[in-house]
Design an enzyme around this catalytic site. Structure first.
Site, PDB file in Angstrom:
ATOM      1  N   SER A 121      21.452 -10.661  10.436  1.00  0.00           N
ATOM      2  CA  SER A 121      22.872 -10.435  10.733  1.00  0.00           C
ATOM      3  C   SER A 121      23.450  -9.223  10.009  1.00  0.00           C
ATOM      4  O   SER A 121      24.534  -8.758  10.346  1.00  0.00           O
ATOM      5  CB  SER A 121      23.692 -11.680  10.377  1.00  0.00           C
ATOM      6  OG  SER A 121      23.711 -11.886   8.973  1.00  0.00           O
ATOM      7  N   LYS A 192      27.856 -10.995   3.883  1.00  0.00           N
ATOM      8  CA  LYS A 192      28.592 -10.259   4.913  1.00  0.00           C
ATOM      9  C   LYS A 192      29.324  -9.084   4.258  1.00  0.00           C
ATOM     10  O   LYS A 192      29.402  -8.973   3.033  1.00  0.00           O
ATOM     11  CB  LYS A 192      29.611 -11.154   5.614  1.00  0.00           C
ATOM     12  CG  LYS A 192      29.038 -12.417   6.272  1.00  0.00           C
ATOM     13  CD  LYS A 192      28.149 -12.114   7.461  1.00  0.00           C
ATOM     14  CE  LYS A 192      27.610 -13.395   8.085  1.00  0.00           C
ATOM     15  NZ  LYS A 192      26.605 -13.119   9.148  1.00  0.00           N
TER      16      LYS A 192
END
Length: 310
Positions: A121, A192
């Site tokens: 991701s 993230k």
């Protein structure tokens, strides 16, 4: 008239008689004993300190005791004293190992903590299997995550729902183990990039358009995965106080704040759930690098009342 001759001795001399007999015997026997001490079982007495070597040394030592020469005996505890340096070194090594282990645990708990990237991701910034180090002191003394930072956080309560049951003993023990780096982080920890901080308005109009933060378009080409768009989903959010809006660099393959917009909490990550800032990739060695904050957000105004974000 007959004469009597004394019987001859074995050497042809006349046999001694009376006092002469004792005197002759003494004269003969004394030189014989001195010349042949071994025949009478009497060891020679060593004059002065003699070093005994070879197989006969022990026998000679025993003979010296019999003749009055004292043999040196080891003092009590001498063997223990000879072994003491070895035992002391072992204790020192164990103590050193214990100190190193304690220091490592403290570093893991409060300074720098390793994590393994589980998915793609965050490609190409982070790849599956990369080992990164989260700097836990980055926000420890009044600091706050800033736009562009790559952060490691616990997604419980934002990306994952809180458990309805209160944590038990084993849950607390596992949590302590994770903090010390003794237990794997598990599937509640995410990595993230911070896009919006408290007070920011983050918008996307969908495919083909850049994200805007506080009305300023952001050029994310420096870290987005090749071929990815800033967002294929349109949204418009205002980041609450004490929260963060985060996205993955591989936008087409990342479940991030966009996927939780309609859920309780709106996909915003509480700042107190941030474990640390990802500052280094340390493994594999071919990817050894530091994760610097990009310059994409330097032109964005507004700080959410927290000072300079640059």
């Amino acid at each position: 008239m007959s004469t009597h001759e004394p019987p001859a001795d074995r050497d042809g001399s006349p046999a001694p008689t009376g006092a002469d007999s004792l005197s002759r015997s003494a004269v003969v026997s004394e030189p014989d004993r001195a010349a042949r001490p071994e025949r009478l079982g009497q060891p020679e007495r060593l004059e002065g300190p003699e070093r005994l070597e070879g197989p006969g040394a022990s026998g000679a030592a025993e003979g010296s005791e019999a003749s009055g020469v004292a043999r040196a005996e080891p003092e009590p505890g001498a063997e223990d004293e000879a072994e003491e340096p070895g035992r002391s070194r072992s204790r020192d090594l164990l103590l050193l190992a214990g100190i190193c282990l304690a220091a490592l645990l403290l570093v893991n708990a409060f300074v720098a903590r390793p994590f393994t990237v589980p998915s793609g991701s965050m490609e190409d910034t982070l790849r599956p299997g990369d080992r990164l180090i989260a700097n836990q002191l980055a926000y420890a003394f009044g600091g706050h995550p800033q736009r562009g930072d790559v952060v490691v956080f616990d997604g419980t309560g934002s990306f994952l729902r809180d458990s309805a049951e209160p944590p038990g003993f084993w849950d607390d023990l596992r949590s302590v183990g994770r903090d010390l780096g003794l237990v794997p982080a598990g599937d509640t920890v995410y990595v993230k990039r911070v896009i919006g901080v408290a007070g920011d308005r983050v918008r996307s109009t969908g495919p083909g358009a850049p994200l805007t933060v506080n009305g300023v378009p952001v050029d994310e080409s420096a870290y987005l995965a090749p071929g990815d768009q800033p967002s294929a989903v349109a949204f418009d959010v205002l980041v609450p106080n004490g929260k963060l809006f985060v996205l993955g660099d591989h936008r087409s393959s990342s479940r991030d704040s966009r996927d939780h917009l309609g859920e309780p909490g709106g996909g915003f990550v509480p700042e107190d759930k941030v474990i640390g800032r990802a500052d280094w990739v340390v493994y594999p060695f071919s990817r050894l690098t530091g994760l610097d904050r990009p310059a994409a957000f330097t032109a964005v105004p507004g700080t959410g009342g927290r000072g300079d974000q640059g």
